[in-house]
Design an enzyme around this catalytic site. Sequence first.
Site, mmCIF file in Angstrom:
data_model
loop_
_atom_site.group_PDB
_atom_site.id
_atom_site.type_symbol
_atom_site.label_atom_id
_atom_site.label_comp_id
_atom_site.label_asym_id
_atom_site.label_seq_id
_atom_site.Cartn_x
_atom_site.Cartn_y
_atom_site.Cartn_z
ATOM 1 N N GLU A 147 -2.103 -5.112 -3.852
ATOM 2 C CA GLU A 147 -1.104 -4.378 -3.073
ATOM 3 C C GLU A 147 -0.047 -5.318 -2.506
ATOM 4 O O GLU A 147 1.142 -4.967 -2.425
ATOM 5 C CB GLU A 147 -1.789 -3.601 -1.958
ATOM 6 C CG GLU A 147 -2.660 -2.463 -2.468
ATOM 7 C CD GLU A 147 -3.381 -1.713 -1.372
ATOM 8 O OE1 GLU A 147 -3.748 -0.552 -1.600
ATOM 9 O OE2 GLU A 147 -3.590 -2.291 -0.283
ATOM 10 N N ASP A 176 0.834 -1.199 0.000
ATOM 11 C CA ASP A 176 0.000 0.000 0.000
ATOM 12 C C ASP A 176 0.868 1.248 0.000
ATOM 13 O O ASP A 176 0.598 2.219 -0.720
ATOM 14 C CB ASP A 176 -0.915 -0.025 1.228
ATOM 15 C CG ASP A 176 -1.745 1.240 1.367
ATOM 16 O OD1 ASP A 176 -2.572 1.511 0.489
ATOM 17 O OD2 ASP A 176 -1.544 1.967 2.360
#
Length: 236
Positions: free
Chosen positions: A122, A50
Site C-alpha cells: 500500500e 490504502d
Amino acid sequence: MARRKPNLDELLDKLGYRFENPALLDEALTHVSAPKADGQSYQRLEFLGDRVLGLAIADLLYRTFPGAPEGELSRRLAELVRRESCAEIAIAWDVGPHLKLGAGEAHSGERRNQTILADVAEAIIGAVFLDRGYEAARNLVEGAFKPLLEAPRRPLRDPKSALQEWAQGRGLPPPTYAIVEQTGPDHAPKFRVVVRVKGTENEFGLGTSKRIAEQAAARSLLLREGVWTEEEHGTA
C-alpha cells in the site's frame, strides 16, 4: 555465503514503473525500526496508499462488472483490498529483500511478515500516487491486482452472510448463534458455537474466536443443506 545485495532495478521492473522522485520509493520500503529512519517510515504512505488502492479497485470493478449489483461489488472490493491479497502482491513484486529493517526485525524473519508486506504494498501505491498522480497509481494497481479479479481466493460471500441470505430466501427468520462452550486459557481461548435456523437441525462450529466459530458453524450448515459444495467452499 554472502547474501547478494538486492538490485532496486529488479523491483522497478516488477512494478513496471520508474519514479521521478526515488526518495518516495525509499520511504515506502523503510520500516519504523530501520536505523536513521528519523521518523520517516512507510506508515504515512501506507495510510495514503490504502485509500488510493480502495478507489482504484472500486474503479476497476465498476468498469469490469457493469451489471454487478452494489453488494457483489462490495464483496469483491473487500476480497481484493484485504491484508492477505496485498501481501500476495508484495510477494509477487518481491519487495522483501528491499525492505529497510532494524537488525532485530531483519533477523527475526520480518521480511516475510504478511502485515509488513501488505503495508509496504500500500505504501508503494501511495508513493506512486504522490510521484505521478492517480492515473499512474491506478495503472500500477490494475496491473498487479487484475490477475486476482477473476479468481478470488475465498468465497465472495462469507458463510454468515450466505446463510442469512439463504434463510431470508426461504422466508425464515435470521439465523441465531450462541456460545455453547469456551475452553483454553484467556490468551488462547477456543469457542464452540451453535447456529440455529428454523426448520433445520442445529449445526456447530469451532474457532479461536467467537466470530471464527460462528463462520465455521454457518459453513457447516450450508454444506449440510447442499447450499454450498465441498469443492468450492469446504475449507475456510
